[in-house]
Structures are given as C-alpha cells and as structure tokens.
Design a protein around this motif. Sequence first.
Motif, PDB file in Angstrom:
ATOM      1  N   ALA A 217     -42.816  26.074  23.199  1.00 56.19           N
ATOM      2  CA  ALA A 217     -41.411  26.486  23.064  1.00 56.19           C
ATOM      3  C   ALA A 217     -41.226  27.390  21.854  1.00 56.19           C
ATOM      4  O   ALA A 217     -41.846  27.193  20.811  1.00 56.19           O
ATOM      5  CB  ALA A 217     -40.530  25.252  22.890  1.00 56.19           C
ATOM      6  N   ALA A 218     -40.338  28.369  22.022  1.00 54.95           N
ATOM      7  CA  ALA A 218     -40.031  29.282  20.923  1.00 54.95           C
ATOM      8  C   ALA A 218     -38.721  28.900  20.242  1.00 54.95           C
ATOM      9  O   ALA A 218     -38.650  28.828  19.013  1.00 54.95           O
ATOM     10  CB  ALA A 218     -39.933  30.708  21.455  1.00 54.95           C
ATOM     11  N   SER A 219     -37.680  28.629  21.028  1.00 53.67           N
ATOM     12  CA  SER A 219     -36.342  28.487  20.438  1.00 53.67           C
ATOM     13  C   SER A 219     -35.406  27.755  21.397  1.00 53.67           C
ATOM     14  O   SER A 219     -35.711  27.590  22.580  1.00 53.67           O
ATOM     15  CB  SER A 219     -35.778  29.875  20.152  1.00 53.67           C
ATOM     16  N   ILE A 220     -34.271  27.333  20.845  1.00 54.75           N
ATOM     17  CA  ILE A 220     -33.214  26.669  21.632  1.00 54.75           C
ATOM     18  C   ILE A 220     -31.893  27.369  21.324  1.00 54.75           C
ATOM     19  O   ILE A 220     -31.607  27.689  20.162  1.00 54.75           O
ATOM     20  CB  ILE A 220     -33.088  25.170  21.246  1.00 54.75           C
ATOM     21  N   SER A 340     -24.496  21.931  17.909  1.00 57.62           N
ATOM     22  CA  SER A 340     -25.833  22.085  17.316  1.00 57.62           C
ATOM     23  C   SER A 340     -26.133  23.574  17.233  1.00 57.62           C
ATOM     24  O   SER A 340     -25.987  24.292  18.229  1.00 57.62           O
ATOM     25  CB  SER A 340     -26.915  21.443  18.191  1.00 57.62           C
ATOM     26  N   GLY A 341     -26.561  24.019  16.072  1.00 62.52           N
ATOM     27  CA  GLY A 341     -26.870  25.442  15.895  1.00 62.52           C
ATOM     28  C   GLY A 341     -28.154  25.835  16.623  1.00 62.52           C
ATOM     29  O   GLY A 341     -28.865  24.986  17.157  1.00 62.52           O
ATOM     30  N   PRO A 342     -28.452  27.125  16.630  1.00 61.18           N
ATOM     31  CA  PRO A 342     -29.680  27.588  17.309  1.00 61.18           C
ATOM     32  C   PRO A 342     -30.913  27.080  16.562  1.00 61.18           C
ATOM     33  O   PRO A 342     -30.847  26.822  15.361  1.00 61.18           O
ATOM     34  CB  PRO A 342     -29.584  29.121  17.211  1.00 61.18           C
ATOM     35  N   VAL A 343     -32.005  26.947  17.291  1.00 56.34           N
ATOM     36  CA  VAL A 343     -33.261  26.458  16.691  1.00 56.34           C
ATOM     37  C   VAL A 343     -34.363  27.478  16.941  1.00 56.34           C
ATOM     38  O   VAL A 343     -34.551  27.923  18.078  1.00 56.34           O
ATOM     39  CB  VAL A 343     -33.688  25.117  17.339  1.00 56.34           C
ATOM     40  N   ALA A 344     -35.084  27.833  15.871  1.00 57.39           N
ATOM     41  CA  ALA A 344     -36.343  28.571  16.032  1.00 57.39           C
ATOM     42  C   ALA A 344     -37.415  27.582  15.581  1.00 57.39           C
ATOM     43  O   ALA A 344     -37.408  27.145  14.428  1.00 57.39           O
ATOM     44  CB  ALA A 344     -36.346  29.812  15.158  1.00 57.39           C
ATOM     45  N   PHE A 345     -38.287  27.188  16.482  1.00 58.56           N
ATOM     46  CA  PHE A 345     -39.292  26.174  16.112  1.00 58.56           C
ATOM     47  C   PHE A 345     -40.229  26.711  15.025  1.00 58.56           C
ATOM     48  O   PHE A 345     -40.481  27.926  14.947  1.00 58.56           O
ATOM     49  CB  PHE A 345     -40.071  25.724  17.354  1.00 58.56           C
ATOM     50  N   ASP A 346     -40.729  25.788  14.212  1.00 62.48           N
ATOM     51  CA  ASP A 346     -41.587  26.104  13.072  1.00 62.48           C
ATOM     52  C   ASP A 346     -42.709  27.085  13.478  1.00 62.48           C
ATOM     53  O   ASP A 346     -43.524  26.783  14.357  1.00 62.48           O
ATOM     54  CB  ASP A 346     -42.199  24.786  12.564  1.00 62.48           C
ATOM     55  N   ALA A 347     -42.706  28.235  12.812  1.00 60.62           N
ATOM     56  CA  ALA A 347     -43.608  29.316  13.236  1.00 60.62           C
ATOM     57  C   ALA A 347     -45.078  28.920  13.049  1.00 60.62           C
ATOM     58  O   ALA A 347     -45.916  29.194  13.919  1.00 60.62           O
ATOM     59  CB  ALA A 347     -43.295  30.585  12.460  1.00 60.62           C
ATOM     60  N   ASP A 348     -45.396  28.241  11.935  1.00 62.82           N
ATOM     61  CA  ASP A 348     -46.810  27.892  11.691  1.00 62.82           C
ATOM     62  C   ASP A 348     -47.312  26.887  12.728  1.00 62.82           C
ATOM     63  O   ASP A 348     -48.399  27.033  13.275  1.00 62.82           O
ATOM     64  CB  ASP A 348     -46.975  27.268  10.298  1.00 62.82           C
ATOM     65  N   LEU A 349     -46.466  25.867  12.992  1.00 63.11           N
ATOM     66  CA  LEU A 349     -46.895  24.840  13.953  1.00 63.11           C
ATOM     67  C   LEU A 349     -47.017  25.443  15.358  1.00 63.11           C
ATOM     68  O   LEU A 349     -47.975  25.152  16.089  1.00 63.11           O
ATOM     69  CB  LEU A 349     -45.876  23.688  13.941  1.00 63.11           C
ATOM     70  N   ARG A 350     -46.082  26.278  15.679  1.00 62.08           N
ATOM     71  CA  ARG A 350     -46.088  26.935  17.002  1.00 62.08           C
ATOM     72  C   ARG A 350     -47.353  27.779  17.155  1.00 62.08           C
ATOM     73  O   ARG A 350     -48.032  27.728  18.178  1.00 62.08           O
ATOM     74  CB  ARG A 350     -44.852  27.834  17.032  1.00 62.08           C
ATOM     75  N   THR A 351     -47.686  28.520  16.114  1.00 65.97           N
ATOM     76  CA  THR A 351     -48.872  29.379  16.183  1.00 65.97           C
ATOM     77  C   THR A 351     -50.138  28.525  16.292  1.00 65.97           C
ATOM     78  O   THR A 351     -51.061  28.834  17.044  1.00 65.97           O
ATOM     79  CB  THR A 351     -48.951  30.255  14.904  1.00 65.97           C
ATOM     80  N   ARG A 352     -50.131  27.411  15.558  1.00 67.99           N
ATOM     81  CA  ARG A 352     -51.305  26.519  15.592  1.00 67.99           C
ATOM     82  C   ARG A 352     -51.483  25.939  17.001  1.00 67.99           C
ATOM     83  O   ARG A 352     -52.581  25.891  17.534  1.00 67.99           O
ATOM     84  CB  ARG A 352     -51.084  25.411  14.562  1.00 67.99           C
TER      85      ARG A 352
END
Length: 424
Positions: A217-220, A340-352
């Motif tokens: 997932a990238a974002s909500i 609930s505001g928009p979410v961008a999931f943690d970039a480092d964890l997502r990349t990992r």
Amino acid sequence: MDDAAKKTATPDSPGWDVVDLLGEIADIGRDSVRGGYSRHVFEPAELALREWFTGRAEALGLDVELDRNGNIWAHWGARGSGTIALGSHLDSVPGGGAFDGPLGVASALSAVARLRAQGVMPARPVAVVAFAEEEGSRFGVACLGSKLMAGAIDPAKAVKLTDAAGVTFGEAAAAAGLDTGELGRDGERLASLAAFVELHVEQGRGLADMGAPVAVAASILAHGRWRLRFSGEGNHAGATAMRDRRDPVVAAAAAVLAARDIAARHDDPSHGTHGRATVGRLIPVPGGSNVIASRVDAWLDVRGDSDASTRALLAEIIDAIRDRAASYGCHVEVAEESYSGPVAFDADLRTRLASTLGGPPLLATGAGHDAGVLADILPTAMLFVRNPTGVSHSPLETASDDDCRAGVDALATVLRELLGQRTR
Ligand code: GLV
Ligand code: MN
Ligand code: MN
C-alpha cells in the motif's frame, strides 16, 4: 480437527493454512437478511470470532491479552520494545464480505505458524492483533479500538457513542469485561511497537487489472463521517396537499443527489484526483408508508486526497444540502462524527517490503484502516491481496484460495525480513 492436531504448527499443516482458518469461521455472523456477514463489535458473532482468535492463538503457543481498549493481542515471545505487530480486525460492515478484516488476522496467524514451524526463534517480540470496531458499524466511529489506543479520540466521547438500540460504547465495553476508566491512549504499548503490518483484501480492481496477486500500500484518502438530521413536518400522506408539505425525505433525497453530483465533479481517478461522497444509511422517523416523516437521519461519508480538498468538498456539499433542505421547507443539522486525515505509509518500511517481495505493485486506497491510524505514531505498512470482483463492503467481495496463500507467503517473508532472519 482435534485439539492435539491444532497445536501442531507445521508449514503445511492444514490447521494453519489461511484458507482453512477462514473456513473455520465461515458460519459465524452470516446475515440471512442482507447476505454476507454482520459481525459488530461486542455482539454475539464478533464475540465468537474473538473466542476463535483467542483459541487459535493459544493453540499456536501465543500469549493472549485483551488490551484496555478492547483490542486483542497475541504475543509470540516476551512482550516489550521492538515488537513487530501483524493483524487487522474481525468486525464487519452490515452485510459485509468474508475477507475484509479476518483475512489479515488469519494470515497473521498463518505466517507466525509458518515461522514457528520453520524453527525461527524471533530476536524481537512479535504480536498478532485483532483491533476492535474497525468499521464503526455499531458505534459510528471507524477504527475505534486503534484510535483509542493511539489517543486519537477522547475516551470520554467514546464511552457516550450509542448503537442503534441506544446501548453506549461504555456499556458494551464494560459488558465485554473492559474497565471503562482505563480506556484511552496506551503509551506503553505504542512505545513497544517497532512496526505494524496489516494484510488486507484489496477493495478495488487494481491488482485484478494488473494481473498480480499482492501489492504494497502507498496511501489512504482522507475520510470522515457526518450525521445529517433533516427536520420537517410529520403529516398524513393522503390528507396533505403536495404544496403544503415539509417532507424531510424529499429534502434528504435532493441532498443525496447533490452530494453525488458535486463529488463526481471532483473525482477524476485517472488524473490522480479523488473526491468521494456517499450516503449509505438513512432513517426516516417515524417510518410509516402512509406517513410524511417528521425527521430523517442520514450519514454522509466524504473522502478526498488532502485535508484541504476533503474539507472543501464537504463545505460545498453542505452548502448544497442546506439549500435543498430549505427549498423543501426543511431544516438540516450537521454533526461531524469522525475524521481521519490522509495517510502516506512510511516510505522506508514500504521500500523495504517492496524490495523484500521483489517489487510488487504499489497501490493507493480510498478505504480506511487501523494501519492508517497507527501511521501517525509508528512505521506501518499494508499488503493488499487481489480481489477479482473489485467489490468490497458487500457479500460479493472475494479472493481466491491461491491469492490468500500468496498473501501469507508475502506476509511471512516480510516478517522474517523484519525479524532479521534470512528467508529460506
Ligand atoms: C473502512 O473500511 C472504511 O474505509 O470505511
Ligand atoms: Mn471495511
Ligand atoms: Mn478492513
């Protein structure tokens, strides 16, 4: 399967296969009127799922704990700092599908069972969590268990939330064994968590169109719910001339159409712009077929890319709703129930995760999740499993057995990576 067999965690044991796990709960909470499942927090079906989860987690050798906010945690190894948490929720929308929530919980159990059977000795604590009232179907606020834990909702407000029968969240929570004086931010637990990964059925057609089984997932989207109360004049369906009516059902109908038309002008997914508005619940009072209603309660769900665009869309819709209500001689009150505001999931964890999984697709979603609530506080990530119908919050939501297993493969791989164990 007998209890002895359930206690044996081997990778190929049918007892820990995600499809078998979902099969064990397939008859819990079926809704014979709406179709699909209605599993609302602290009601009998959801309590049965909690019992199932507890039993399965204990059979896996996990140490089960009900937290102060009604979320259930199953710990593998000692509790403490650096915990990697996996999980999702067990409750459903009214008439929902079999996968939204339980797929993530069952997949987490299956992934832990696999690592255990492979002899992995986790170098840090692992926990499987089932969050309470993710859908907000009973008490109106989505992700209530994770929001309470995160301190994102005032417990004094939460205890007063009421269900359709007038039962408060405080009463239901107390009946389920919680101490309502203890509800709220769980700082120690939050501090112990190093990462949370939620696997979820995809709630759209992204993976089906791409021909891939699993995505990161990238974002909500930002999202919220508002209660609209239209007031008019109750009267007789036959004796009241059309020109003399102040019918709140007509005002609500015009409001629904206005919300749809306005959001449609802001929703252009092919250009990356999203504006969504939905009214999925309306209650006319008193609700007689030969009665002009005196009141209609309706719930408006609005979503968008940013706080600003979502608030602007809401403001435009509310203006139009007030205007429509007035034109039918009615009055409307608007109350925000959650946001609930928009979410961008943690970039480092997502990349990992993406690199561990060999570069799966990255997908944005318009659906809310507990992982989105926790994303403000700790690194969180999500995996999506292909849904061939692209439909969710409906009995038509689906995922193939093979894709559910591919989801577990991905989750187990991610867990090994986060535990610093090389994948076999
Ligand atoms: C939860 O699934 C939501 O997006 O409303
Ligand atoms: Mn849902
Ligand atoms: Mn969900």
